[in-house]
Write a protein that holds these residues in place. Structure first.
Motif, short mmCIF file in Angstrom:
data_model
loop_
_atom_site.label_atom_id
_atom_site.label_comp_id
_atom_site.label_asym_id
_atom_site.label_seq_id
_atom_site.Cartn_x
_atom_site.Cartn_y
_atom_site.Cartn_z
N GLN A 147 0.83 -1.19 0.00
CA GLN A 147 0.00 0.00 0.00
C GLN A 147 0.88 1.26 0.00
N LEU A 148 0.65 2.12 -0.97
CA LEU A 148 1.31 3.42 -1.04
C LEU A 148 0.33 4.48 -0.55
N SER A 149 0.72 5.26 0.43
CA SER A 149 -0.18 6.25 1.02
C SER A 149 0.42 7.64 0.92
N LEU A 150 -0.46 8.62 0.79
CA LEU A 150 -0.06 10.03 0.74
C LEU A 150 -1.03 10.81 1.61
N THR A 151 -0.48 11.54 2.58
CA THR A 151 -1.29 12.32 3.52
C THR A 151 -0.99 13.79 3.32
N TYR A 152 -2.05 14.60 3.18
CA TYR A 152 -1.87 16.03 2.94
C TYR A 152 -3.08 16.80 3.45
N LEU A 153 -3.00 18.12 3.42
CA LEU A 153 -4.07 19.00 3.84
C LEU A 153 -4.65 19.72 2.62
N ARG A 154 -5.96 19.81 2.55
CA ARG A 154 -6.58 20.60 1.49
C ARG A 154 -8.00 20.96 1.89
N ARG A 155 -8.53 21.97 1.21
CA ARG A 155 -9.89 22.42 1.44
C ARG A 155 -10.83 21.69 0.49
N LYS A 156 -11.87 21.09 1.04
CA LYS A 156 -12.85 20.44 0.17
C LYS A 156 -13.66 21.50 -0.58
N LYS A 157 -13.91 22.63 0.08
CA LYS A 157 -14.57 23.77 -0.54
C LYS A 157 -13.75 25.00 -0.22
N ARG A 158 -13.87 26.02 -1.04
CA ARG A 158 -13.04 27.21 -0.89
C ARG A 158 -13.23 27.87 0.46
N ALA A 159 -14.44 27.89 0.99
CA ALA A 159 -14.72 28.59 2.24
C ALA A 159 -14.41 27.74 3.47
N GLU A 160 -14.10 26.47 3.29
CA GLU A 160 -13.86 25.60 4.43
C GLU A 160 -12.39 25.62 4.82
N PRO A 161 -12.08 25.27 6.10
CA PRO A 161 -10.67 25.21 6.52
C PRO A 161 -9.98 23.98 5.94
N LEU A 162 -8.66 23.95 6.08
CA LEU A 162 -7.89 22.80 5.61
C LEU A 162 -8.26 21.57 6.42
N ALA A 163 -8.38 20.42 5.74
CA ALA A 163 -8.74 19.16 6.39
C ALA A 163 -7.72 18.10 5.99
N LEU A 164 -7.55 17.11 6.85
CA LEU A 164 -6.59 16.04 6.61
C LEU A 164 -7.17 15.04 5.62
N VAL A 165 -6.39 14.74 4.59
CA VAL A 165 -6.82 13.81 3.53
C VAL A 165 -5.75 12.72 3.39
N GLU A 166 -6.19 11.47 3.26
CA GLU A 166 -5.28 10.35 3.05
C GLU A 166 -5.66 9.63 1.76
N LEU A 167 -4.68 9.44 0.89
CA LEU A 167 -4.88 8.67 -0.33
C LEU A 167 -4.13 7.36 -0.21
N HIS A 168 -4.75 6.27 -0.66
CA HIS A 168 -4.12 4.95 -0.61
C HIS A 168 -4.22 4.31 -1.98
N GLY A 169 -3.19 3.61 -2.35
CA GLY A 169 -3.18 2.89 -3.62
C GLY A 169 -2.38 1.61 -3.52
N SER A 170 -2.74 0.63 -4.32
CA SER A 170 -2.06 -0.67 -4.31
C SER A 170 -0.98 -0.70 -5.38
N TYR A 171 0.16 -1.28 -5.03
CA TYR A 171 1.28 -1.45 -5.96
C TYR A 171 1.28 -2.88 -6.47
N GLN A 172 1.21 -3.05 -7.81
CA GLN A 172 1.01 -4.37 -8.39
C GLN A 172 2.30 -5.08 -8.77
N ASN A 173 3.38 -4.38 -9.03
CA ASN A 173 4.62 -5.02 -9.48
C ASN A 173 5.34 -5.72 -8.33
N ASP A 174 6.33 -6.51 -8.70
CA ASP A 174 7.07 -7.28 -7.69
C ASP A 174 8.18 -6.48 -7.04
#
Length: 896
Positions: free
Chosen positions: A38-65
């Protein structure tokens, strides 16, 4: 280096979303777990322009050996985010959470918002939560005895907790080192004045304040609204309105040591500071100092330079940092590290910056609030301890947006000045790199070695004194009867009254006639001059016939030789890449340039120089300058200056006096910015003629032989002319204008012009090739569409040989004397070079490539007070081809 991370992700049921761009400073972590791939990336971003920054985590599977690839990628990305930007990972933080501050949401804010971010960043947390708080002032005790082993102190509360921490640090066994520990405030209070600025208050003991001190109404609206904390920062507005209605005066004596009272200057200084910081990287933390608190500069018994008011005041409010609440910018021009405190008081003064101030109560009853906390109402003094503590901020300065009405023009002025100063520094460094030491000295530039030594300012050149002719009045001027205030005799007879009224009517008629005549003369003076003008008219009556006579003599001396422009051999200075002779030519040219020095200086024109040309006469250094108001300055730089007498009748000696002699000719009219001389060209076949183009839409020719300036051409629709060039015979003229037009004039024909609209954008300059031939058509104008269609026909074959699009506007493009090299100057801060073999001109086919063979990074923005840079070739065909901007750019490569 790429500045943003672009990530595209989607969901099968939702469809692909648009790319999300995340600034690097908002990226928290990237990691790869080899066990579950599992490759993960954690960052902060606004879901909407008027909202404060929120914690976001992205996860993805790595298929190669090969799991080493994502592991190395995640680690290298983390290094790029953190270490490459000077940021350490896994910081150790001391966190103080106040459950009772402000709107009582400190614990929830920390646990739901702040703590997950710190955990994701793998920070080591030492948290003092609400259950650990035992008494009021607990944070003061913690800070006073804190082991200084943390990277930062995080406060989750209002301003009161920060106040306790700072004063605890001030009582620490090593206060300097403690105060250098960075504080990261997380707003959870009512006011949340988060600008950390330290001041010293002396009243038997020293208290540290980071934001504000309030006396009277401003203290009441804070302390008196404690029961309204549930309203958030709205409670301050309620308190203010309540205090204004009561209008209760505060009996205190205010004294302050003023630093600045001019509000416009305060705003100007702030804008200049903001402009400078916009071009700087994040502010770094200074080295940690140790020891006790710094001593007070302004002692309580000092009186020199202090201003005192004894009248009752409505309030006194002083502080550091623009905001004291979300909707209240109390100190808009406050600067974080200027060593001054902003003071407001009503009704005696409005707003000043002070080195220090004092408050002496005249009545025992009153209110004092320091950083929003209640303090005893007693005498105190405040001064600034500059740069004593450290605050973590994403910007490194106050984030308040304060722009007075005149800020846009001022910012442009500041930017121009900064660019000019940076340009001077670059010029100095490059001149020294080229070993042009004498040129550096001649330009009055201090070398980098002497920059830290005593600074000396080059004295400006002293203009020579011009003696104005005294005008002797033959008769007294006529004055109206109204101005004479004629006394009327009430006993005068009817005949005398009738005579007096008739005389007054005649005087009124004469005044009206004179006024109309003056208005007509003013209208005539404001019109462009299209007729022939002699030297006496061009020089003007102010300088007198002596100046006209000396100028005529100088021009007659120049006419003794014709000085036709020599055409260089297209094959001159063409060598193989390894040919030693080219190296020798460049070396010889560099050696000659190393002896450059300033031999003469003068203020030749009254206004800013827009154009210049060097006359080919070898016995004189004769230079022509065109200025902003249509004046042509002629400077004989090496001529002996006129002898001037001082007040005692002795010969005046001044080492900063002007050199040479010069004359000022009002070539284009009116003498305003509508007549700026955009270019000057010496006739290539007969150097006794000088052509000038002007914003008055005309081309004029000054003849040395006749001393007459006559108009050659003028646009009929008011199109501004921007450039001029002539072929080697001097019979064909080419003009460029600001509407994208190119005009060809055959000076031997009448009518003698043909105009093509080559491009609808501004053409800044024009340079004709030595082999250019003009078409036979005259007096015709072609639009852009017509020209483009004609270029597609067989008749136009060979007309457009090459084209190159620059990234930004092109200021100029010039052929060299051989007619085979081109140098262009562009607003993208690059000089580009083309080399076209002479055999290419024998064929009508387009050139195989229009790509420049070289480009040089060069600051082409010369600043507000200088005319735009145009790199030009040296016209001397006997030396190695080189061009000049503000430097000899072809000589920057010493190895060539």
């Amino acid at each position: 280096m790429v500045s943003n991370l672009a990530e595209t992700h989607g969901h099968p049921s939702l469809g692909t979303k648009a790319p999300i761009r995340i600034p690097y400073r908002q990226v928290i972590r990237s990691a790869f777990e080899a066990d579950n791939r599992q490759l993960s990336l954690t960052y902060l971003r606004r879901k909407k322009r008027a909202e404060p920054l929120a914690l976001v985590e992205l996860h993805g599977s790595y298929q190669n050996d090969d799991v080493d690839v994502p592991t190395l990628w995640a680690e290298s990305f983390m290094n790029h985010i953190y270490e490459d930007n000077g940021v350490q990972r896994r910081r150790r933080l001391k966190v103080l959470v106040n459950p009772h501050g402000g709107i009582r949401k400190g614990v929830a804010i920390f646990e739901k918002v702040v703590e997950p971010i710190f955990r994701a960043a793998q920070c080591i947390l030492d948290v003092t939560r609400h259950t650990d708080t035992t008494h009021r002032g607990h944070a003061f005790d913690l800070a006073k005895n804190l082991a200084l082993e943390y990277d930062a102190i995080v406060t989750v509360s209002g301003d009161g907790l920060i106040h306790e921490v700072l004063n605890g640090f001030a009582q620490h066994e090593d206060p300097r080192k403690a105060l250098s520990l960075a504080i990261a405030p997380i707003p959870a209070g009512s006011g949340n004045g988060l600008s950390l600025n330290l001041l010293g208050a002396e009243s038997g003991k020293r208290t540290i304040s980071f934001m504000s001190q309030a006396v009277g109404l401003m203290a009441d609206l804070d302390i008196g609204t404690e029961n309204l904390r549930w309203m958030g920062d709205t409670r301050f507005m309620v308190g203010l309105l309540r205090g204004i209605i009561k209008f209760k005066p505060c009996p205190v004596q205010l004294s302050y040591k003023i630093a600045e009272a001019d509000k416009e200057k305060m705003a100007d200084d702030l804008l200049k500071l903001q402009t400078q910081r916009n071009n700087q990287v994040q502010t770094s933390i200074p080295p940690v100092a140790t020891g006790g608190l710094p001593p007070l500069v302004n002692l309580p018994d000092d009186s020199e330079g202090w201003i005192t008011y004894d009248e009752p005041l409505l309030y006194v409010y002083a502080g550091k940092g623009p905001f004291v609440a979300r909707d209240y910018m109390a100190f808009p021009v406050s600067q974080p590290d200027d060593g001054l405190i902003d003071v407001m008081a009503q009704p005696v003064l409005h707003y000043v910056k002070a080195y220090a101030y004092r408050i002496k109560p005249l009545n025992p009853k009153g209110a004092l609030a320091v950083d929003g906390e209640i303090f005893p109402f007693e005498e105190f003094q405040v001064e600034v301890h500059q740069k004593l503590a450290t605050l973590l901020s994403p910007y490194g300065y106050y984030a308040a947006d304060f722009s007075p009405p005149h800020s846009k023009a001022l910012v442009n002025k500041i930017i121009s000045e900064l660019e000019r100063e940076a340009n001077i520094a670059r010029n100095r460094a490059l001149l020294e790199e080229l070993e042009l030491k004498q040129a550096v000295a001649g330009l009055g530039m201090a070398s980098s070695e002497s920059k830290s030594a005593v600074k000396t300012k080059a004295k400006p050149v002293q203009p020579k004194k011009r003696v104005k002719k005294e005008i002797t009045e033959v008769a007294p001027r006529r004055q109206s009867s109204r101005l004479k205030r004629t006394i009327v005799d009430h006993n005068e007879s009817p005949s005398k009254r009738q005579k007096r009224e008739a005389e007054m009517e005649v005087l009124r008629a004469q005044e009206a006639e004179e006024r109309l005549e003056a208005e007509e003369l003013a209208r005539i003076a404001s019109r462009p001059r299209r007729h022939d003008l002699g030297l006496s008219v061009l020089v003007g009556d102010e300088d007198g016939p002596e100046e006209v006579s000396s100028l005529r003599t100088t021009l007659q001396d120049v006419m003794k030789q014709s000085h036709p422009r020599r055409v260089a051999d297209p094959e001159a200075f063409i060598y193989d890449q390894q040919h030693k002779k080219e190296t020798d030519e460049v070396k010889a040219l560099r050696e000659r340039l190393q002896s450059l020095k300033i031999v003469s200086r003068a203020k030749v024109t009254q206004d800013r120089v827009y154009s210049a040309a060097y006359h080919p006469e070898v016995s004189k250094d004769l230079i022509f300058f065109g200025d902003k108001h249509g004046q042509l300055g002629i400077w004989d730089a090496r001529a002996p200056p006129d002898e001037a007498l001082d007040d005692d009748g002795e010969l005046e000696t001044n080492e900063n006096a002007e050199g040479g002699r010069y004359w000022r000719l009002q070539m284009h009219w009116p003498a305003t910015s509508k007549s700026s001389i955009s270019s000057i060209k010496i006739d290539p076949s007969n150097a006794h003629n000088v052509y000038t183009t002007s914003y008055d839409c005309s081309v004029r020719r000054l003849s040395f032989e006749t001393g007459i300036s006559n108009q050659i051409y003028a646009t009929e629709d008011g199109t501004l002319l921007s450039g001029i060039d002539l072929d080697s015979s001097g019979n064909e003229m080419w003009l460029s204008d600001t509407l994208g037009g190119v005009t060809h004039i055959d000076l031997r024909q009448s009518p003698f012009k043909t105009r093509w609209i080559w491009d609808t954008r501004n053409l800044g300059e024009i340079s004709s090739h030595l082999s250019d031939a003009a078409p036979g058509t005259s007096g015709v104008e072609y639009g852009t569409e017509t020209v483009n269609k004609w270029l597609e026909t067989d008749s136009a074959k060979g007309c457009v040989r090459a084209e190159w699009r620059h990234d930004k506007s092109v200021s100029s493009a010039y052929w060299d004397p051989r007619g085979r090299s081109i140098v262009s100057t562009s607003y993208d801060d690059k000089l580009r070079l083309w080399e076209i073999p002479s055999e290419r001109f024998a064929s009508p086919e387009p050139f195989p490539s229009s790509r420049p063979f070289s480009q040089l990074a060069h600051d082409c923005q010369t600043g507000k007070w200088l005319t735009i840079l145009r790199a030009q070739w040296s016209p001397n065909p006997d030396v190695y081809p080189h061009f000049t901007g503000d430097l000899l750019a072809r000589l920057t490569d010493k190895e060539k």
